[in-house]
Write a protein that holds these residues in place. Structure first.
Motif, PDB file in Angstrom:
ATOM      1  N   SER A   1       0.822  -1.221   0.000  1.00 12.29           N
ATOM      2  CA  SER A   1       0.000   0.000   0.000  1.00 12.29           C
ATOM      3  C   SER A   1       0.850   1.262   0.000  1.00 12.29           C
ATOM      4  O   SER A   1       0.550   2.233   0.698  1.00 12.29           O
ATOM      5  CB  SER A   1      -0.948  -0.006   1.219  1.00 12.29           C
ATOM      6  N   SER A   2       1.926   1.259  -0.791  1.00 16.72           N
ATOM      7  CA  SER A   2       2.818   2.411  -0.842  1.00 16.72           C
ATOM      8  C   SER A   2       3.195   2.840  -2.259  1.00 16.72           C
ATOM      9  O   SER A   2       3.353   4.028  -2.526  1.00 16.72           O
ATOM     10  CB  SER A   2       4.108   2.108  -0.061  1.00 16.72           C
ATOM     11  N   LEU A   3       3.366   1.881  -3.152  1.00 12.29           N
ATOM     12  CA  LEU A   3       3.908   2.200  -4.479  1.00 12.29           C
ATOM     13  C   LEU A   3       2.941   2.945  -5.384  1.00 12.29           C
ATOM     14  O   LEU A   3       3.328   3.375  -6.471  1.00 12.29           O
ATOM     15  CB  LEU A   3       4.375   0.919  -5.171  1.00 12.29           C
ATOM     16  N   HIS A   4       1.703   3.115  -4.961  1.00 10.84           N
ATOM     17  CA  HIS A   4       0.778   3.934  -5.745  1.00 10.84           C
ATOM     18  C   HIS A   4       1.016   5.425  -5.504  1.00 10.84           C
ATOM     19  O   HIS A   4       0.485   6.261  -6.240  1.00 10.84           O
ATOM     20  CB  HIS A   4      -0.668   3.576  -5.425  1.00 10.84           C
ATOM     21  N   TRP A   5       1.814   5.758  -4.477  1.00  9.43           N
ATOM     22  CA  TRP A   5       2.169   7.164  -4.240  1.00  9.43           C
ATOM     23  C   TRP A   5       3.359   7.526  -5.110  1.00  9.43           C
ATOM     24  O   TRP A   5       4.402   6.885  -5.059  1.00  9.43           O
ATOM     25  CB  TRP A   5       2.489   7.400  -2.766  1.00  9.43           C
ATOM     26  N   LEU A   6       3.188   8.553  -5.916  1.00  9.21           N
ATOM     27  CA  LEU A   6       4.222   8.995  -6.834  1.00  9.21           C
ATOM     28  C   LEU A   6       5.247   9.865  -6.129  1.00  9.21           C
ATOM     29  O   LEU A   6       5.007  10.383  -5.036  1.00  9.21           O
ATOM     30  CB  LEU A   6       3.593   9.771  -7.994  1.00  9.21           C
ATOM     31  N   SER A   7       6.386  10.048  -6.765  1.00  6.91           N
ATOM     32  CA  SER A   7       7.425  10.903  -6.201  1.00  6.91           C
ATOM     33  C   SER A   7       7.050  12.377  -6.264  1.00  6.91           C
ATOM     34  O   SER A   7       7.583  13.191  -5.505  1.00  6.91           O
ATOM     35  CB  SER A   7       8.753  10.689  -6.936  1.00  6.91           C
ATOM     36  N   GLN A   8       6.115  12.714  -7.147  1.00  7.92           N
ATOM     37  CA  GLN A   8       5.667  14.097  -7.287  1.00  7.92           C
ATOM     38  C   GLN A   8       4.341  14.132  -8.029  1.00  7.92           C
ATOM     39  O   GLN A   8       3.935  13.155  -8.657  1.00  7.92           O
ATOM     40  CB  GLN A   8       6.700  14.913  -8.074  1.00  7.92           C
ATOM     41  N   VAL A   9       3.644  15.248  -7.913  1.00  7.85           N
ATOM     42  CA  VAL A   9       2.487  15.486  -8.770  1.00  7.85           C
ATOM     43  C   VAL A   9       3.007  15.574 -10.194  1.00  7.85           C
ATOM     44  O   VAL A   9       4.027  16.226 -10.445  1.00  7.85           O
ATOM     45  CB  VAL A   9       1.765  16.785  -8.377  1.00  7.85           C
ATOM     46  N   PRO A  10       2.382  14.909 -11.169  1.00 11.03           N
ATOM     47  CA  PRO A  10       2.883  14.938 -12.541  1.00 11.03           C
ATOM     48  C   PRO A  10       3.133  16.352 -13.040  1.00 11.03           C
ATOM     49  O   PRO A  10       2.387  17.283 -12.735  1.00 11.03           O
ATOM     50  CB  PRO A  10       1.761  14.256 -13.339  1.00 11.03           C
TER      51      PRO A  10
ATOM     52  N   PHE B   1       4.152   7.630 -13.352  1.00  6.00           N
ATOM     53  CA  PHE B   1       4.217   6.311 -12.717  1.00  6.00           C
ATOM     54  C   PHE B   1       5.320   5.459 -13.335  1.00  6.00           C
ATOM     55  O   PHE B   1       6.112   4.834 -12.617  1.00  6.00           O
ATOM     56  CB  PHE B   1       2.883   5.578 -12.823  1.00  6.00           C
ATOM     57  N   HIS B   2       5.359   5.404 -14.664  1.00  4.74           N
ATOM     58  CA  HIS B   2       6.360   4.561 -15.322  1.00  4.74           C
ATOM     59  C   HIS B   2       7.779   5.047 -15.028  1.00  4.74           C
ATOM     60  O   HIS B   2       8.692   4.233 -14.838  1.00  4.74           O
ATOM     61  CB  HIS B   2       6.091   4.513 -16.823  1.00  4.74           C
TER      62      HIS B   2
END
Length: 366
Positions: free
Chosen positions: A154-163, A198-199
């Motif tokens: 329940s963590s990898l759906h959070w991105l490093s930043q807003v696109p 995401f990619h």
């Protein structure tokens, strides 16, 4: 939005804390347990030399009762494997999350965890060395070839930043008007921006872990997913549509500015199975052992009234996203916002029991 500085689950043990409102995530851990057990058994039965020390990393550990649940499951799996006692005599456990995570609460609960291990497994289990490793998992965190088992739930759906492009509050025209995430009304450029981010992030995640995990090591990842190729499908969007609706009702009453809603976008993405496979094949370091999908109720399957379910979902979501919403809108609206959100979710439950999809990926390093 500076995600690395702002994003964290609600701290402490209070009524709105993540510790008190993470039953949904606990349900995911429970369902994924057989896959974790299988991955640990494959690790212990592999040709890895018995070096005596096992490195385990939990990425996105947060705080609360779930933090040590995974470690307990790994220990159970090790004890169930006959060869384990001759393979490892000590365990190096690394708990990772962003810098603002509530590590204080985590380590205050550590003595109780140690006592539980002693009661369940006795003194012959081995030595434990638990430490915090703060930082973003979208990049290197650990020395090369130092880990045997990596887990993230329940963590990898959070991105490093807003696109890029969606985080510009001063933009002349809001690209995702009236919404806070992908929606059916979102233009294609918004969907493309989220997919690209995401990619980019997931590729960096895989490359980083490939350097840190020893050959033959294992990794199990659990994250929200979708069954459709369309990222705006209701199964993964409707929760956030309802939260945007709650915000817009406050706009209509003059409680917040519409521009504030238009300029807020969650750093969040729900991939499909095909997207995960594509990125893994492209990066090339990991072999997929299993990729399973399972459905879960918004409220974790609790047999309670729709009103209580709405409140439970609202508390769960609040514990997860409050830090970001508060940073953007201020603290004053929180109670009112999530009261409205609970009512909207309850109304939705009275008409439909939409389920969420969760993906569990088990891989081995080549």
């Amino acid at each position: 939005m500076e995600v690395l500085q702002i994003l964290h689950m609600n701290k402490g043990n209070g009524e709105t804390s993540y510790a008190q409102n993470s039953k949904f995530q606990e349900k995911i851990l429970s369902i994924a347990k057989p896959i974790v057990d299988e991955a640990v058994q494959k690790l212990l039965c592999s040709n890895i030399a018995p070096i005596g020390s096992m490195g385990i990393a939990d990425l996105g550990c947060s705080s609360g009762p779930n933090t040590f649940l995974l470690i307990s499951e790994i220990i159970d799996a090790i004890r169930a494997t006959r060869r384990s006692s001759s393979s490892f005599t000590e365990f190096r456990v690394f708990l990772n999350d962003l810098f603002s995570n509530d590590f204080n609460t985590v380590f205050m609960s550590l003595p109780a965890f140690y006592n539980q291990l002693k009661e369940e497994h006795g003194a012959g289990l081995g030595s434990f060395f638990v430490s915090a490793t703060p930082g973003s998992f979208y990049g290197r965190l650990f020395p090369a070839k130092s880990l045997h088992f990596v887990h993230s739930c329940s963590s990898l759906h959070w991105l490093s930043q807003v696109p890029y492009g969606l985080d510009l509050q001063a933009a002349a025209k809001a690209l995702n008007k009236g919404k806070i995430w992908i929606s059916k009304t979102s233009p294609q450029c918004v969907l493309d921006a989220y997919s690209f981010q995401f990619h980019k992030d997931f590729s960096l995640f895989l490359k980083s872990r490939a350097e840190e995990i020893i050959g033959g090591g294992r990794m199990v990842l659990s994250l929200p997913g979708r069954s459709s190729s369309d990222p705006s499908t209701p199964e993964c969007c409707y929760q956030w549509d309802l939260l945007a609706h709650a915000l817009m009702t406050m706009v209509s009453e003059g409680l917040i500015e519409e521009e504030k809603v238009d300029s807020f976008n969650l750093p969040y993405y729900v991939p499909s199975e095909e997207e995960l496979k594509m990125e893994l094949e492209k990066e090339g370091s990991f072999i997929i052992d299993r990729l399973e999908a399972f459905e879960i109720d918004w409220d974790g399957g609790a047999e309670i009234s729709v009103v209580a379910s709405g409140q439970r979902v609202a508390k769960t979501i609040r514990a997860v996203v409050e830090s970001m919403i508060e940073s953007h809108f201020g603290n004053d609206i929180m109670d009112d916002l999530f009261r409205r959100y609970a009512e909207l979710v309850a109304d939705h439950f009275s008409k439909s029991r939409t389920k969420l999809l969760n993906l569990v990926l088990s891989t081995g390093l080549t």
